[in-house]
Every structure is written in C-alpha cells, then in structure tokens.
Enzyme design. Sequence first.
Site, mmCIF file in Angstrom:
data_model
loop_
_atom_site.group_PDB
_atom_site.id
_atom_site.type_symbol
_atom_site.label_atom_id
_atom_site.label_comp_id
_atom_site.label_asym_id
_atom_site.label_seq_id
_atom_site.Cartn_x
_atom_site.Cartn_y
_atom_site.Cartn_z
ATOM 1 C CB THR A 17 -0.922 0.016 1.244
ATOM 2 O OG1 THR A 17 -1.779 -1.112 1.153
ATOM 3 C CG2 THR A 17 -1.762 1.269 1.310
ATOM 4 C CG ASP A 61 -1.657 -6.695 -2.692
ATOM 5 O OD1 ASP A 61 -2.547 -5.836 -2.676
ATOM 6 O OD2 ASP A 61 -1.539 -7.577 -1.800
ATOM 7 C CB SER A 62 2.495 -8.253 0.773
ATOM 8 O OG SER A 62 1.385 -8.271 1.626
ATOM 9 C CG ASP A 94 -2.750 -7.688 3.081
ATOM 10 O OD1 ASP A 94 -3.054 -6.947 4.038
ATOM 11 O OD2 ASP A 94 -3.334 -7.656 1.984
ATOM 12 C CB THR A 170 0.337 -12.307 14.164
ATOM 13 O OG1 THR A 170 -0.532 -13.003 13.352
ATOM 14 C CG2 THR A 170 -0.364 -11.779 15.364
ATOM 15 C CB THR A 281 -2.589 -22.460 21.074
ATOM 16 O OG1 THR A 281 -3.894 -22.050 21.502
ATOM 17 C CG2 THR A 281 -1.621 -21.288 21.202
ATOM 18 C CD GLN A 282 -8.511 -23.395 16.864
ATOM 19 O OE1 GLN A 282 -9.502 -22.705 17.087
ATOM 20 N NE2 GLN A 282 -8.611 -24.666 16.521
ATOM 21 C CB CYS A 283 -5.086 -18.932 22.407
ATOM 22 S SG CYS A 283 -6.278 -20.021 23.153
HETATM 23 N N1 ASP Z 1 -2.767 -5.435 0.252
HETATM 24 C C1 ASP Z 1 -1.661 -4.655 0.732
HETATM 25 C C2 ASP Z 1 -0.424 -5.535 0.736
HETATM 26 O O1 ASP Z 1 -0.236 -6.314 1.624
HETATM 27 C C3 ASP Z 1 -1.931 -4.121 2.089
HETATM 28 C C4 ASP Z 1 -0.789 -3.314 2.678
HETATM 29 O O2 ASP Z 1 0.161 -2.966 2.034
HETATM 30 O O3 ASP Z 1 -0.865 -2.969 3.845
HETATM 31 O O4 ASP Z 1 0.364 -5.435 -0.186
#
Ligand code: ASP
Length: 358
Positions: A17, A61-62, A94, A170, A281-283
């Site tokens: 972005t 875009d990632s 992302d 994360t 874990t899902q936590c």
């Molecule tokens: N969709 C974008 C990406 O991961 C979102 C971002 O850059 O924050 O490339």
Amino acid sequence: MTTPPKPSVLLIYTGGTIGMIRNPETGALESFTFEHLSKHIPELKQMDCLISSVQFEPPIDSSNMEPALWVELVKIIHENYDRFDGFVVLHGSDTMAYTASAMSFALENLAKPVVFTGSQLPIGVLRTDGKENLITAIEIAHAKRPDGTPTVPEVCILFQDQLLRGNRTTKVNAENFNAFRSPNYANLADVGVHINYYTRRIRRPDASLPMKPHFLFDTNVVVLTLFPGIQERIVSEVLKMKGLKAIILKTFGTGNAPQKEWFTRAVREATRRGLVIINVTQCPSGSVEMERYETGRQLLEAGVTSGYDTTVEAAVTKLMFLLGHGYSPEEVRRQMNMSLAGEITLESDRPLQQDSLS
Ligand code: ASP
C-alpha cells in the site's frame, strides 16, 4: 580532523500500500514505482544517512509474495550486506509477518538491522502513516550503540509506534494504523518523542560468525485448523495428502484436540509415516502445553511436536526452511523444538521472557 563517514541504508521496495496509487477506472489500489514513492517524501534527503534503493520489478501487493521472492530478498541483502549499515524493507502489511519470519531464518548469524515497514494508507494520501513509518524505520536501521555496534541487529517490524521482533509478529488489524502485535514477546522498542530501545530484549549476534544466507524453502506444508464437528473424512484426506511433509495443527487452548478414537489413530499413523505435525494454539497468545490436559497428552503420545508459543507465520516459514534443507522428520522435529532466531519461548527462556514482559 576527519568527519566519520555517514551511515548507509539500503531501502528495498517490494510493493504494498505504501507505494500504491488508485486506478482511476477500477478504483482499486495498484503498486507503483519507488520513484513515485520517494517524490512524496522529500524528507528522505534531509536524513543523516546515505540512502540507496532497489525495487522489485514489478512491485507487488504482498498477497502475491511467495518463497521464490523471499529468496530474491535474501539475495539482495546478501549481495549488499557488507556495503550497508542496515536494511529497510518496504512491504505490504498483509503477509509482512511471513516474510519477516522467513528472513529471520534465512539470514543466519545476521548482525545488522533488517527493518520491515509499510503502511495502511498510500504515501500520496494526506493522512498517510507511511511517511512516519519509513522515516523511523530508516533511523532504526542505522542506529548504533555507544560501542558502535548496531542497536537492533535482527529482523524486525516497525509499524506505527512499535518495533517488534519479526518472527513474533502477526497482523491483527486490517484498518488501524497499529496493525501488528507480538503476542508472546515484548516490544523491542517503543517510538514516541524518542525511540526507546529495550536492549535486553534484543538479540546479540556472535559477531565472529559470518552471515550465512539460505536460499531453499520446501512448501510441502499445510495449516489445519480444528473446530468442533470437524469430519473424519476431511482430516484423513489431509493427513494422507501426497507429498505433504508437515502440518501445523491449530488446536484449542493449550494444545488440545477432540478425544475421538479415529482422530488419534489418524494422527499416530501419520507421524509414524514421517509426517511432522506441529501443535500450535488457536489462541492469539499463550503457549502449547500438551501435558496439561488429557486432550493434549493424547497428541503428544501420537507423536505430535509442540510449537510452544510460536505464531503460525513463524511455524510455516520455519518448517519450509528446515524442510528446504532436506532434513529427516526427526531432525525437523528436533529443530522445531529449538529457538533458531528467538521465535519461540522455551522453558529455559521463561525467566528472561517474564523479565522482558514486565
Ligand atoms: N494489500 C496490501 C499488501 O499487503 C496491504 C498493505 O500494504 O498494507 O500489499
């Protein structure tokens, strides 16, 4: 008297972005060149360091990031390692936590900062968070301790006002500027008027060892999330998938699973066949402790390996990294139970972790 040379930072623009602009026809955000990006940050010229840049062609875009591009990144850092004091990787948020985790394993004995950052709003937008993130990331990438060694010689993520260990992160928010968390490891630094580094939480590399890049990732892994009512047929099919070498089993609480005869049988058979099954874990925070409940112990007895307090991002990339070495299942399990780059908290690290969280 000669003035000391200015520190130097390599900016690696992969996309995301931060550098995107809106397509006037579709309204969607699309990646743009580094030139476009730097035009919007004239402040870069005022920084007290020399900045060079390279960019992915094309920037992405990632969501399109993949292990072949992680390898590109390893190559860029390896080839430029001796020429720069630090590296800033501009990356979409992302999948940033995956790439940062992958780099923490692939750049063995890293002794320089590799700071990932990006933004939630493009740099051309008035309220962008990208400008501040980029400027702070550059500052961190060349920050030095009084003895002249880098302040943060590890792979990290700088987002808004937090510096986090890369393989502990994360993405938790698709909207807020504060998009990342490190649920099981305290911040490496907090950014306000000053950048407050928590030196004791930051890794100290062995400076006598050369940085060793790794270029192979084996993607024969899958993440399987448990939920009440999960079907035998589906679990069995996944466990028997051709070519599959490792599974991240996302369990309940401290690493628990349903006590169904078919389930433990399928898991036991799979681990005996050589499938590596990692219990995560899902936590959002906390650690797996399979000995704690009967519902967890059955997994331990069926040959499942603890993922401790790992993130899924770190577990996926670490498995790909270890499998990329061609290790036996036993060796992969053994190394999954070791901290290679500060990605998990072992029993022996707990006093330090308690201390670092306080
Ligand atoms: N969709 C974008 C990406 O991961 C979102 C971002 O850059 O924050 O490339």
